[in-house]
Design an enzyme around this catalytic site. Structure first.
Site, PDB file in Angstrom:
ATOM      1  N   HIS A 222      -3.029  14.478  -1.167  1.00 33.19           N
ATOM      2  CA  HIS A 222      -2.404  14.650  -2.481  1.00 33.19           C
ATOM      3  C   HIS A 222      -0.772  14.333  -2.509  1.00 33.19           C
ATOM      4  O   HIS A 222      -0.096  14.796  -3.113  1.00 33.19           O
ATOM      5  CB  HIS A 222      -2.445  16.169  -3.111  1.00 33.19           C
ATOM      6  CG  HIS A 222      -4.033  16.533  -2.928  1.00 33.19           C
ATOM      7  ND1 HIS A 222      -4.316  17.185  -1.915  1.00 33.19           N
ATOM      8  CD2 HIS A 222      -4.841  16.162  -4.152  1.00 33.19           C
ATOM      9  CE1 HIS A 222      -5.896  17.287  -2.332  1.00 33.19           C
ATOM     10  NE2 HIS A 222      -6.000  16.905  -3.445  1.00 33.19           N
ATOM     11  N   THR A 495       1.511 -39.509  -9.441  1.00 33.15           N
ATOM     12  CA  THR A 495       1.193 -39.207  -8.142  1.00 33.15           C
ATOM     13  C   THR A 495       1.197 -40.249  -7.231  1.00 33.15           C
ATOM     14  O   THR A 495       1.675 -41.588  -7.686  1.00 33.15           O
ATOM     15  CB  THR A 495      -0.363 -38.753  -8.110  1.00 33.15           C
ATOM     16  OG1 THR A 495      -1.117 -39.853  -8.387  1.00 33.15           O
ATOM     17  CG2 THR A 495      -0.458 -37.703  -9.055  1.00 33.15           C
TER      18      THR A 495
END
Length: 583
Positions: A222, A495
């Site tokens: 916790h 490309t």
């Protein structure tokens, strides 16, 4: 610090929403109306058996509701986040079990004051109602070296108790038998956690703050304080430190572990550790324990008891004998319990050694003669050119990609230089292309490396039995076809294809009879150069550059520029060799 973001509907309903969600996707469980109680869907099967109940604060999922199912928990009572459930809910859950015909009810919960009080009060109430109830409190924390009045905190080791109790209940054992077994097993389990980053309760700030370079040893689930804060170190060092602390006899809450012991190990994710790190931790813990000659019978790795999104891990170990292993191995339908192999890790072979997975290419004898001399001069020129262009290509790639196009090409150049130095150039066109394809595949890397390799491998068969210029033109066409197929690009997408396709269109004009190949090649090189220049005005539609808005792309594509340069090297080298020779 402001409170951290959470994917919830509202702070006040987050626990109910989570329970509703859990029940929604699990056929084996249902909610008790009006309460935060999850029970098995098949309550008929509890008749005549001991009902096993657990519970506690929420935020530790899958603890506890994820362990509801045949062979594990009959039910579970959830509190608010990190808050013990109220007594009334616990009593209601016990009554529901009694009404289903349970032969006694066992409460198992973690050792926290709130849980002790609320579960204890419910137990006292039930005595008055003449329901047979027993309780077991689990405290498996190995952090604190001196005893605390409150005892040890309950951590991830508790789920082993839930599993054992659930299996015994399923076998029809009595409440007394189960309690006896658990009491004798409690001392055999220990857990220690470490924390790298805090969690925050929905609607609140983080519970504490850890610096970037520190971690906390012995943290509670916790956010309660651990035993010390230390500087971050390697996973191996942290795990060794954890296991050494857990097993150190001067630590009053230690777990005795020595060579020859048989244990099960839980490597638990506290909620915010990546799965990548969890596997590193698991490997580290197993290696270290095995080096101490400890036999790991089972390893459970995953999120078992979490602490919201706390970044950290806990290790739990429990001594086992064949009887306990049998109980741990019994099947359960609880979704939180991982379906782990029912065989131990001892002397497991962890690597497969397979010699000769690569085909043997050393049987290609090096070639000699005018053809190989040409190839040598072409490759030499390609290397020199690519080494000179490194910075230019990187610069072009910084605009469109990640800035390494030049460096990638330089890796290829070095690999080819080594080939040239080794005198291992094969004597046939198709072998040369395959040899270059493999070389580039293994040494160039990156997208370009894969594209060039694919192109070279696809080109090779065209010149297997035919070394004429038209066969080389076809080889380029095959290469382009493969690039389109695997790279997903077309001419016009900005490309390397914009340079190559322009050249290929020109090279189709080559004829084997009239020796026009150098003239056609010179024309093709011009076209390739123009094609690469034209990419600066194109919108990128493929490759990494396609993610960038075209307004930012003002210069030619580095892949196209490199291809045009390579074609020019081929031309220059061929012009330099005997012009009368067939190319």
């Amino acid at each position: 610090m402001h409170h951290s973001k959470k994917l919830i509907n509202s702070v006040e309903h987050c626990v109910d929403d989570a329970l509703n969600g859990l029940v929604a996707w699990n056929v084996g469980m249902q909610l008790v109306e009006g309460y935060r109680i999850v029970v098995r869907s098949d309550l008929d099967n509890i008749k005549g058996k001991v009902a096993v109940l657990s519970g506690g604060g929420s935020g530790h999922e899958p603890t506890h509701a994820g362990y509801v199912g045949a062979g594990m928990l009959s039910g579970c009572i959830a509190g608010d986040v990190f808050t013990s459930p109220p007594t009334g809910n616990i009593s209601a859950a016990i009554r529901a079990m009694a009404r289903a015909g349970a032969a006694g009810v066992l409460l198992i919960f973690n050792n926290y004051t709130g849980d002790q009080l609320n579960f204890g009060l419910a137990l006292e109430e039930m005595k008055i109602e003449r329901i047979s109830v027993e309780m077991i409190t689990v405290g498996d924390d190995c952090a604190f070296t001196t005893q605390r009045k409150t005892g040890r905190r309950g951590l991830c080791g508790a789920i082993l108790m839930l599993k054992i109790a659930g299996a015994m209940s399923e076998m029809g054992m009595s409440l007394d038998e189960i309690v006896l077994k658990l009491k004798s097993t409690l001392s055999k389990v220990g857990t220690l956690g470490i924390c790298l980053s805090p969690c925050s309760v929905p609607g609140s700030k983080p519970t504490f703050n850890l610096e970037m370079d520190e971690l906390e040893l012995g943290m509670g689930i916790h956010g309660e304080i651990g035993i010390e804060r230390i500087k971050i170190m390697s996973a191996d060092e942290i795990i060794q430190k954890m296991i050494d602390h857990m097993t150190n006899p001067t630590n009053e809450s230690h777990l005795r572990i020595q060579a020859g012991d048989h244990i099960v190990l839980i490597v638990n994710n506290l909620g915010g550790l990546s799965c990548l790190e969890l596997n590193i931790v698991a490997g580290s813990a197993i290696k270290y324990l095995e080096s101490k000659q400890v036999f790991i019978e089972r390893a459970y790795v995953g999120s078992y008891t979490t602490s919201l999104e706390m970044g950290g891990t806990s290790l739990s170990m429990m001594h086992v004998d064949p009887e306990l292993l049998k109980l741990l191995d019994m099947p359960t339908s609880a979704p939180g319990w991982a379906n782990v192999s029912r065989r131990n890790l001892v002397r497991k072979c962890r690597t497969l050694s397979v010699p000769h997975l690569e085909p043997d290419h050393r049987d290609t004898p090096p070639g000699s003669g005018p053809f190989v001399d040409k190839v040598r001069s072409i490759l030499d020129m390609v290397c020199t050119t690519l080494l000179q262009m490194e910075e230019e290509l990187n610069e072009l790639d910084r605009e469109a990609g990640d800035g390494d196009c030049g460096s990638t090409h330089v890796r290829a150049a070095h690999a080819i230089k080594n080939l040239l130095a080794s005198d291992a150039i094969p004597g046939y066109g198709h072998q040369i292309l395959l040899c270059l394809g493999r070389l580039i595949r293994d040494h160039m890397g990156g997208t370009s490396g894969a594209l060039y390799s694919i192109a070279l491998m696809a080109a090779a068969p065209n010149v297997k039995n035919n070394n004429k210029p038209s066969a080389w033109a076809l080889a380029l066409d095959s290469a382009i076809g493969a690039l389109k197929r695997y790279g997903g690009a077309e001419p016009g997408d900005r490309t390397m294809l914009d340079a190559l396709c322009a050249a290929a269109d020109e090279l189709r004009k080559v004829s084997d009879e009239d020796g026009n190949e150098l003239k056609v090649l010179a024309e093709a090189v011009q076209k390739a150069k123009a094609g690469s220049e034209a990419t600066k005005d194109m919108i990128a539609k493929a490759g990494r550059a396609s993610y960038i808005s075209s307004a930012q792309l003002t210069r030619p594509d580095p892949g196209a520029v490199a291809c045009a340069a390579i074609l020019k090297c081929i031309l220059t080298a061929l012009e330099g060799s005997n012009p009368e020779d067939q190319a």
